[in-house]
Scaffold this active site. Sequence first.
Site, mmCIF file in Angstrom:
data_model
loop_
_atom_site.group_PDB
_atom_site.id
_atom_site.type_symbol
_atom_site.label_atom_id
_atom_site.label_comp_id
_atom_site.label_asym_id
_atom_site.label_seq_id
_atom_site.Cartn_x
_atom_site.Cartn_y
_atom_site.Cartn_z
ATOM 1 N N THR A 15 40.471 72.833 57.246
ATOM 2 C CA THR A 15 41.692 73.872 57.253
ATOM 3 C C THR A 15 43.198 72.909 57.768
ATOM 4 O OG1 THR A 15 41.044 74.159 59.763
ATOM 5 C CG2 THR A 15 39.884 75.458 58.188
ATOM 6 N N ASP A 16 44.135 73.867 57.305
ATOM 7 C CA ASP A 16 45.321 73.397 57.713
ATOM 8 C C ASP A 16 45.819 74.062 59.107
ATOM 9 O OD1 ASP A 16 45.963 76.057 57.142
ATOM 10 O OD2 ASP A 16 46.686 75.469 55.178
ATOM 11 N N ALA A 17 46.890 73.750 59.223
ATOM 12 C CA ALA A 17 47.633 74.362 60.566
ATOM 13 C C ALA A 17 47.371 75.619 60.715
ATOM 14 C CB ALA A 17 48.838 73.902 60.686
ATOM 15 N N MET A 18 47.240 76.529 59.720
ATOM 16 C CA MET A 18 47.073 77.910 59.686
ATOM 17 C C MET A 18 45.661 78.356 59.816
ATOM 18 S SD MET A 18 49.977 78.870 56.702
ATOM 19 C CE MET A 18 49.219 77.531 55.722
ATOM 20 N N VAL A 20 43.150 77.803 57.534
ATOM 21 C CA VAL A 20 42.964 78.211 56.327
ATOM 22 C C VAL A 20 42.713 77.186 55.551
ATOM 23 C CG1 VAL A 20 43.755 79.138 54.115
ATOM 24 C CG2 VAL A 20 44.442 80.172 56.224
#
Length: 140
Positions: A15-18, A20
Amino acid sequence: MFISEIEVEVRYADTDAMQVVYHGQYVIWFEIGRTRLIKDLGFNYADMEKKGFVSPVVDIRLSYKQPFRYGETATVRTWIEANSGIRTTYGYEIVNEKGDVCVLGSSVHTIVNKDTFRPVKFKKEFPKWYHVYEQKKKPV
């Protein structure tokens, strides 16, 4: 048409910083699905490499419908969309636990000599593999 399925747990590292799933991760999931399909059909990509050939991606497409998040389970469905003997197109559908389609895509591959990177004919170098693909591919 034969469809292979494999589950993938969404890891935090995917996942990324969000929180997601990072868009590039889906290409890796496509590879996991393609490898499973090949194995389900009775073949092994490593055997191709041992014979001096590789199958690079020449085109890849993704269409995002819904995001995946950390902790979810994705099911990657993979099939042979088309097989010309020079290029093979794999189709992908990645669904969530509810069965909702989250990602659609395809990748196009060719087979080349590992040393020269010159294309070879799938049918000539791997006749059994080619024949199974012809039997299992999506009807026209």
